[in-house]
Enzyme design. Structure first.
Site, short mmCIF file in Angstrom:
data_model
loop_
_atom_site.label_atom_id
_atom_site.label_comp_id
_atom_site.label_asym_id
_atom_site.label_seq_id
_atom_site.Cartn_x
_atom_site.Cartn_y
_atom_site.Cartn_z
N HIS A 12 -6.83 7.54 -0.50
CA HIS A 12 -5.73 7.91 0.26
C HIS A 12 -5.76 9.32 0.71
O HIS A 12 -6.34 10.14 -0.11
CB HIS A 12 -4.30 7.43 -0.25
CG HIS A 12 -3.27 7.72 0.82
ND1 HIS A 12 -2.15 8.81 0.59
CD2 HIS A 12 -2.85 7.00 1.72
CE1 HIS A 12 -1.47 8.46 1.41
NE2 HIS A 12 -1.40 7.65 2.34
N HIS A 39 -0.54 0.58 -3.84
CA HIS A 39 -0.51 -0.88 -3.49
C HIS A 39 -0.55 -1.94 -4.46
O HIS A 39 -0.91 -3.10 -4.12
CB HIS A 39 -1.46 -0.87 -2.27
CG HIS A 39 -1.41 0.01 -1.10
ND1 HIS A 39 -0.45 -0.21 -0.22
CD2 HIS A 39 -1.80 1.29 -0.80
CE1 HIS A 39 -0.29 0.72 0.74
NE2 HIS A 39 -1.08 1.90 0.20
N ASP A 97 -4.47 5.46 -8.38
CA ASP A 97 -3.38 5.27 -7.69
C ASP A 97 -3.12 4.03 -7.27
O ASP A 97 -3.48 3.19 -6.55
CB ASP A 97 -3.49 6.15 -6.14
CG ASP A 97 -2.27 5.95 -5.34
OD1 ASP A 97 -1.32 5.33 -5.46
OD2 ASP A 97 -2.33 6.85 -4.24
N GLU A 141 -8.06 4.17 -5.76
CA GLU A 141 -6.60 3.37 -5.57
C GLU A 141 -7.11 2.19 -6.31
O GLU A 141 -8.13 1.56 -6.53
CB GLU A 141 -6.30 3.03 -4.17
CG GLU A 141 -6.02 4.25 -3.60
CD GLU A 141 -5.77 4.15 -2.11
OE1 GLU A 141 -5.27 3.01 -1.69
OE2 GLU A 141 -6.24 4.93 -1.20
N SER A 170 -5.58 0.09 0.59
CA SER A 170 -4.45 -0.34 1.67
C SER A 170 -5.17 -1.01 2.86
O SER A 170 -4.47 -1.81 3.43
CB SER A 170 -3.55 0.75 2.02
OG SER A 170 -4.56 1.93 2.76
N LYS A 215 7.06 1.64 -1.73
CA LYS A 215 6.58 0.53 -1.12
C LYS A 215 7.11 -0.82 -1.80
O LYS A 215 8.52 -1.03 -1.62
CB LYS A 215 5.12 0.50 -1.41
CG LYS A 215 4.16 1.65 -0.36
CD LYS A 215 2.99 1.72 -0.27
CE LYS A 215 2.39 3.08 0.01
NZ LYS A 215 2.67 3.24 1.51
N ASN A 254 6.60 -1.27 4.35
CA ASN A 254 5.78 -1.47 3.02
C ASN A 254 6.81 -1.96 1.86
O ASN A 254 6.50 -1.89 0.75
CB ASN A 254 5.64 0.03 2.63
CG ASN A 254 4.33 0.60 3.38
OD1 ASN A 254 3.53 -0.04 4.11
ND2 ASN A 254 4.44 1.83 3.85
C1 LIG Z 1 -2.57 4.89 -1.53
C2 LIG Z 1 -1.24 5.89 -1.08
N1 LIG Z 1 -1.11 6.85 -2.06
C3 LIG Z 1 -0.11 7.54 -1.91
C4 LIG Z 1 0.89 7.14 -1.07
C5 LIG Z 1 2.04 8.38 -0.57
O1 LIG Z 1 3.21 7.77 -1.00
P1 LIG Z 1 4.71 8.24 -0.42
O2 LIG Z 1 4.81 7.42 0.72
O3 LIG Z 1 5.56 7.81 -1.63
O4 LIG Z 1 4.50 9.81 -0.55
C6 LIG Z 1 0.62 6.33 -0.02
C7 LIG Z 1 1.72 5.86 0.96
O5 LIG Z 1 1.13 5.47 2.28
C8 LIG Z 1 -0.53 5.60 -0.29
O6 LIG Z 1 -0.68 4.58 0.82
#
Ligand SMILES: Cc1ncc(COP(=O)(O)O)c(C=O)c1O
Length: 401
Positions: free
Chosen positions: A144, A218, A215, A186, A190, A249, A58
């Site tokens: 997510h 990405h 969120d 989001e 993803s 990421k 990532n």
């Molecule tokens: C859309 C999304 N939100 C939140 C997270 C969580 O982030 P972190 O890995 O910093 O806990 C991820 C991680 O894969 C994600 O893809």
């Protein structure tokens, strides 16, 4: 000075009983493993061989190894040590956290930011702090797991909206009985790599007096020339829009953040349990993320290069290009996806695997990211090998989107 009785013989620890025949828990665990195995869904932890070309990470912009980011982390290590030593509300708040939060505001155009120890904690933190029995959470069907878990933990009533269906969101908000509401999406999804219709969602939220929580895990470093999709569509700083992000990421570090109004930040400091009852973000991570955010803000060409590589991946593998860092190749079954990833690993290339339950449509995929700083020749050689492996794979029946 020795306490009285210190010389007395210390009794042996009681002997550990020898393992007996497996009990009901072992039977159950074995049964679950067997089921995962049969469905092609068993996951294993493994390290990446040093010589592998990493198309699975990532680290979208390659910043985790950027000399400036590494130097910033090293400086923080020398200045503050390896850990923050306490939660933020005790003695864990360091100047470096405040610098990070200011830099994240600069990058995203938001008025206030609060750092968490992961993106997962940021999402569960903001949702549990905002939710209650009188707050409806409308969550996009592709949200997510961390958003799903935050909604569940919040004890709010939750409705799932069809993916990116603004009219559905509007109807769910309009017929609610709860006084408050939050819509959870989001910015860049993803798996499909599609963009949420943020402008339309924000308009519905404004009409229905709801918060739009986006969120940008990405989106930061990827959309809006690095500053995220919320910034790109002109919603940064809108009072009814809040943002979460990860530092792990495109920023190449570790941690997460919630961004929005000063009032939201104050509320989180006082009520977000994953913030209050968690040790503060490690100083090295805070410093690395600060430097990375500054690089992204001042070098938008870095993000441009990421998209050039994404286009090259899509064209070479003959797949539709996602407007995201992750490109994915649909594969017929989870087993075929795992087999292909294994074959590629044997040829020195690491790719990811999307399999249920991480895929919203049940279609397994090879997941490929080409960091913006990757040499084109190296990428081209890797893609040639990927094409060879893909040639031997069955493709899936793809449903219309
Ligand atoms: C859309 C999304 N939100 C939140 C997270 C969580 O982030 P972190 O890995 O910093 O806990 C991820 C991680 O894969 C994600 O893809």
């Amino acid at each position: 000075m020795a306490a009285p009785g210190d010389d007395a013989p210390v009794p042996e620890h009681p002997a550990v009983p020898a393992p007996t025949a497996a009990g009901p828990l072992d039977d159950w665990l074995r049964d679950r493993r067997q089921r995962r195995e049969e469905a092609g869904l068993r996951r294993r932890l493994r390290t990446l061989p040093g010589a592998c070309v990493d198309l699975a990470s990532n680290d979208y912009l390659g910043l985790s190894r950027d000399p400036r980011v590494v130097a910033a982390a090293r400086e923080a290590l020398d200045a503050h040590g390896t850990g923050s030593r306490a939660s933020r509300l005790v003695t864990g708040t360091l100047g470096i956290h405040e610098v990070l939060e200011r830099e994240l505001c600069e990058l995203t155009g938001q008025p206030a930011a609060l750092a968490f120890s992961s993106g997962y904690a940021a999402n569960t933190g903001v949702l549990t702090a905002l939710g209650d029995a009188d707050t409806l959470i409308v969550s996009d069907a592709h949200a997510h797991a961390s958003l799903v878990d935050g909604a569940r933990l919040s004890r709010s009533p939750v409705r799932i909206a069809r993916h990116s269906d603004v009219a559905h969101v509007g109807r769910l908000l309009a017929k609610r009985s709860e006084e408050r509401a939050a819509v959870v999406v989001e910015s860049v999804y993803s798996v499909w790599g599609d963009h949420a219709p943020l402008v339309e969602l924000a308009a519905v939220c404004r009409t229905e007096n709801a918060l739009l929580l986006v969120d940008e895990a990405h989106g930061i470093g990827v959309a809006g020339r690095g500053r995220g999709l919320v910034h790109e569509v002109g919603l940064a700083g809108a009072p009814h829009v809040a943002v979460t992000m990860t530092l792990s990421k495109a920023l190449g570090a570790q941690g997460g953040a919630v961004l929005g109004s000063e009032a939201l930040r104050e509320h989180l400091v006082n009520t977000a349990r994953p913030f209050i009852f968690d040790t503060a973000l490690a100083p090295t991570s805070a410093a690395a993320a600060t430097e990375a955010a500054q690089i992204i803000r001042t070098t938008p060409e870095l993000t441009d290069r990421l998209h050039e590589r994404a286009r090259f991946v899509a064209e070479t593998l003959d797949i539709a290009q996602a407007r995201a860092a992750v490109q994915s190749v649909p594969v017929a079954t989870p087993e075929a996806a795992v087999r292909a990833a294994e074959q590629l690993r044997a040829r020195g290339i690491a790719v990811g695997c999307f399999r249920p339950p991480s895929v919203p449509d049940g279609i397994s995929r090879l997941r490929i990211t080409a960091p913006g700083n990757m040499e084109l020749q190296e990428l081209s050689d890797a893609l040639t090998r990927i094409r060879e492996v893909l040639a031997g794979l069955p493709g899936p029946e793809l449903p219309a989107r």
